[in-house]
Write a protein that holds these residues in place. Structure first.
Motif, mmCIF file in Angstrom:
data_model
loop_
_atom_site.group_PDB
_atom_site.id
_atom_site.type_symbol
_atom_site.label_atom_id
_atom_site.label_comp_id
_atom_site.label_asym_id
_atom_site.label_seq_id
_atom_site.Cartn_x
_atom_site.Cartn_y
_atom_site.Cartn_z
ATOM 1 N N ARG A 1 11.607 7.008 -16.536
ATOM 2 C CA ARG A 1 12.184 5.713 -16.658
ATOM 3 C C ARG A 1 12.044 4.932 -15.226
ATOM 4 O O ARG A 1 12.101 5.494 -14.226
ATOM 5 N N PRO A 2 11.592 3.834 -15.427
ATOM 6 C CA PRO A 2 11.405 2.817 -14.090
ATOM 7 C C PRO A 2 12.562 2.522 -13.645
ATOM 8 O O PRO A 2 13.746 2.418 -14.097
ATOM 9 N N MET B 1 0.794 -1.225 -0.058
ATOM 10 C CA MET B 1 -0.103 -0.123 -0.074
ATOM 11 C C MET B 1 0.790 1.193 -0.100
ATOM 12 O O MET B 1 0.407 2.276 -0.715
ATOM 13 N N GLU B 2 1.919 1.270 0.705
ATOM 14 C CA GLU B 2 2.865 2.393 0.711
ATOM 15 C C GLU B 2 3.571 2.614 -0.661
ATOM 16 O O GLU B 2 3.681 3.774 -1.002
ATOM 17 N N ASP B 3 3.919 1.374 -1.368
ATOM 18 C CA ASP B 3 4.599 1.377 -2.511
ATOM 19 C C ASP B 3 3.247 2.451 -3.499
ATOM 20 O O ASP B 3 3.742 3.083 -4.515
ATOM 21 N N SER C 1 1.802 6.948 -6.855
ATOM 22 C CA SER C 1 0.721 8.020 -6.790
ATOM 23 C C SER C 1 1.201 9.282 -6.746
ATOM 24 O O SER C 1 0.528 10.308 -7.342
ATOM 25 N N SER C 2 2.222 9.488 -5.908
ATOM 26 C CA SER C 2 2.657 11.005 -5.689
ATOM 27 C C SER C 2 4.214 10.994 -6.348
ATOM 28 O O SER C 2 4.517 11.982 -6.332
ATOM 29 N N GLY C 3 4.301 10.491 -7.401
ATOM 30 C CA GLY C 3 5.288 10.569 -8.523
ATOM 31 C C GLY C 3 6.647 9.649 -8.310
ATOM 32 O O GLY C 3 7.617 9.900 -8.863
ATOM 33 N N GLY C 4 6.383 8.451 -7.584
ATOM 34 C CA GLY C 4 7.587 7.880 -7.330
ATOM 35 C C GLY C 4 7.809 7.032 -8.503
ATOM 36 O O GLY C 4 6.807 6.796 -9.526
ATOM 37 N N ARG C 5 9.020 6.526 -8.436
ATOM 38 C CA ARG C 5 9.407 5.707 -9.471
ATOM 39 C C ARG C 5 8.971 4.149 -9.678
ATOM 40 O O ARG C 5 9.396 3.407 -8.611
ATOM 41 N N PRO C 6 8.202 3.662 -10.443
ATOM 42 C CA PRO C 6 7.911 2.327 -10.395
ATOM 43 C C PRO C 6 9.054 1.245 -10.735
ATOM 44 O O PRO C 6 10.072 1.684 -11.242
ATOM 45 N N GLU C 7 8.945 0.031 -10.819
ATOM 46 C CA GLU C 7 9.802 -0.890 -10.736
ATOM 47 C C GLU C 7 9.584 -1.911 -11.928
ATOM 48 O O GLU C 7 8.594 -2.637 -11.899
ATOM 49 N N ALA C 8 10.411 -2.184 -12.774
ATOM 50 C CA ALA C 8 10.534 -3.368 -13.905
ATOM 51 C C ALA C 8 11.496 -4.208 -13.264
ATOM 52 O O ALA C 8 12.324 -3.989 -12.741
#
Length: 419
Positions: free
Chosen positions: A257-258, A216-218, A223-230
């Motif tokens: 870029r993730p 949930m923190e992820d 949603s607040s602009g953090g970098r997703p992970e591949a």
């Protein structure tokens, strides 16, 4: 002969790698996961299962009980140390001799050989013991001058001839996908009447969608602009296409870029490729956003996968691509090359995207990092699409189980005994 309901005595043969090895280390990979999962499911169903493997370490005892009805037997063929994959051809004959001694001491109803090393070693022992030999390849070699999409290179001189011999002399051949079945028939000249497809399963309890507070923190962070992970998972080998994954992520604009997480370790002869991967990460300026995790325990791998936004499977060749199904069980969409069994593991446009004859791309796009980058960027930029594909992927995985896979496998065994 066993009746249609009586328990079977089954001998799995895994010469060059052990079910005790952590997948992603040594030469351990999807084959290790498949064999152990099927063997455990067969033991749960009441069958007596032994897995014969070469001793590559002096420490473990001669026999290791993994659970009631399932034992790993170490055979002292060759030096008790890790061998490069190509060296195993030199110990096949001795391994077969020791296997024959074990079968005389404690008979089995049939042998199931995993990979061609095991099959050639086990064939004489099976014939002298008067039991059927069932063969699984897990990967089928391609000539050295063929493209990587055709499959692995023959790491030792006898592989091409050995695989073809087994296609003709094993009592039954088991493929994990329709794609592998076609390869057995077309490249090895196998008999259509003697090749059976046994679908793989997946542990949907271990691999499940993220529902913890960390997840949930992820989501809040994203949603607040953090970098997703591949994430990309497997042995660090050129066949797996990790270099393409790095180049694809690098081709995405730096602001979008993730992060890239690479999970796995090289085979014994893979150090040069690993150095090239680290050099590529540095060259692209991705040192701060790329993690090399090495090989992980299954529970840790499952945690890593479910916290990723997307899995990449850029393998040049896969008989199935089990890791794609594990991502599906985790509710994570997959972007994969449209190669071999990946066309069955990933439902294009539903549970993920296929690159190269899939998702609006042609075969010429399969090695183009910018095409992969566009697919990654599109998926990560569309939360609704990502959630829809993740839910469909989970449903796709729930239709498979290792118990169902093992039940189908036992049916093939009884068919071999009936012949």
């Amino acid at each position: 002969m066993s009746s249609s309901s009586s328990p079977l005595r089954i001998g799995f043969v895994m010469l060059h790698t052990s079910p005790l090895d952590v997948p992603g280390t040594k030469d351990a990979g999807g084959m290790n996961v498949v064999v152990r999962a099927q063997a455990e499911a067969l033991a749960r169903a009441g069958h007596e299962v032994r897995i014969f493997t070469r001793r590559s370490d002096p420490a473990p005892p001669d026999q290791v009980e993994l659970r009631p009805g399932l034992t790993v037997v170490h055979l002292a063929a060759g030096p008790a140390r890790l061998l490069a994959k190509g060296e195993h051809e030199s110990v096949m004959e001795r391994f077969g001799e020791l296997l024959e001694v074990e079968l005389q001491r404690e008979p089995v109803d049939l042998l199931h050989a995993e990979h061609w090393f095991s099959g050639i070693a086990a064939l004489p022992a099976a014939r002298r013991a008067g039991v059927p030999l069932v063969q699984s390849y897990h990967s089928i070699a391609a000539p050295v001058d063929s493209p990587l999409t055709d499959g692995e290179r023959p790491e030792s001189p006898g592989r091409l001839a050995g695989e073809r011999r087994l296609a003709h002399e094993a009592d039954l051949v088991i493929a994990v996908s329709e794609a592998e079945r076609r390869t057995v028939l077309e490249r090895l000249g196998g008999d259509e009447d003697r090749v059976r497809v046994v679908p793989l399963g997946v542990d949907t309890e271990l691999f499940h969608p993220c529902a913890t507070r960390d997840c949930m923190e992820d989501r809040d962070w994203l949603s607040s602009g953090g970098r997703p992970e591949a994430i990309v998972v497997g042995r660090l080998h050129p066949l797996k296409g990790f270099d393409l994954a790095i180049d694809a992520v690098a081709a995405i604009d730096a602001e979008r870029r993730p992060a890239l997480r690479i999970v796995g370790a090289p085979p014994p002869d893979g150090d040069d490729y690993v150095r090239a991967l680290h050099d590529a990460v540095a060259r692209h300026g991705m040192l701060r956003t790329t993690a090399f995790d090495g090989a992980l325990r299954r529970s840790d791998l499952a945690e890593r996968i479910r916290r990723a936004a997307v899995m990449l499977v850029p393998s040049h060749s896969e008989t199935f691509g089990l890791v794609a199904l594990e991502a599906a069980a985790s509710g994570v969409p997959v972007i994969a090359r449209a190669a071999g069994g990946l066309r069955e593991a990933v439902l294009d446009g539903e549970t993920g995207m296929l690159i190269g004859s899939g998702s609006g791309t042609g075969a010429e796009d399969a090695d183009d990092p910018t095409v992969w980058a566009a697919a990654i960027d599109r998926l990560l930029g569309d939360a609704e699409l990502r959630e829809r594909m993740g839910a469909a992927a989970r449903d796709h995985a729930l239709a498979r189980s290792w118990d169902a896979s093992a039940a189908r496998l036992a049916g093939v065994y009884r068919e071999a005994l009936g012949r």
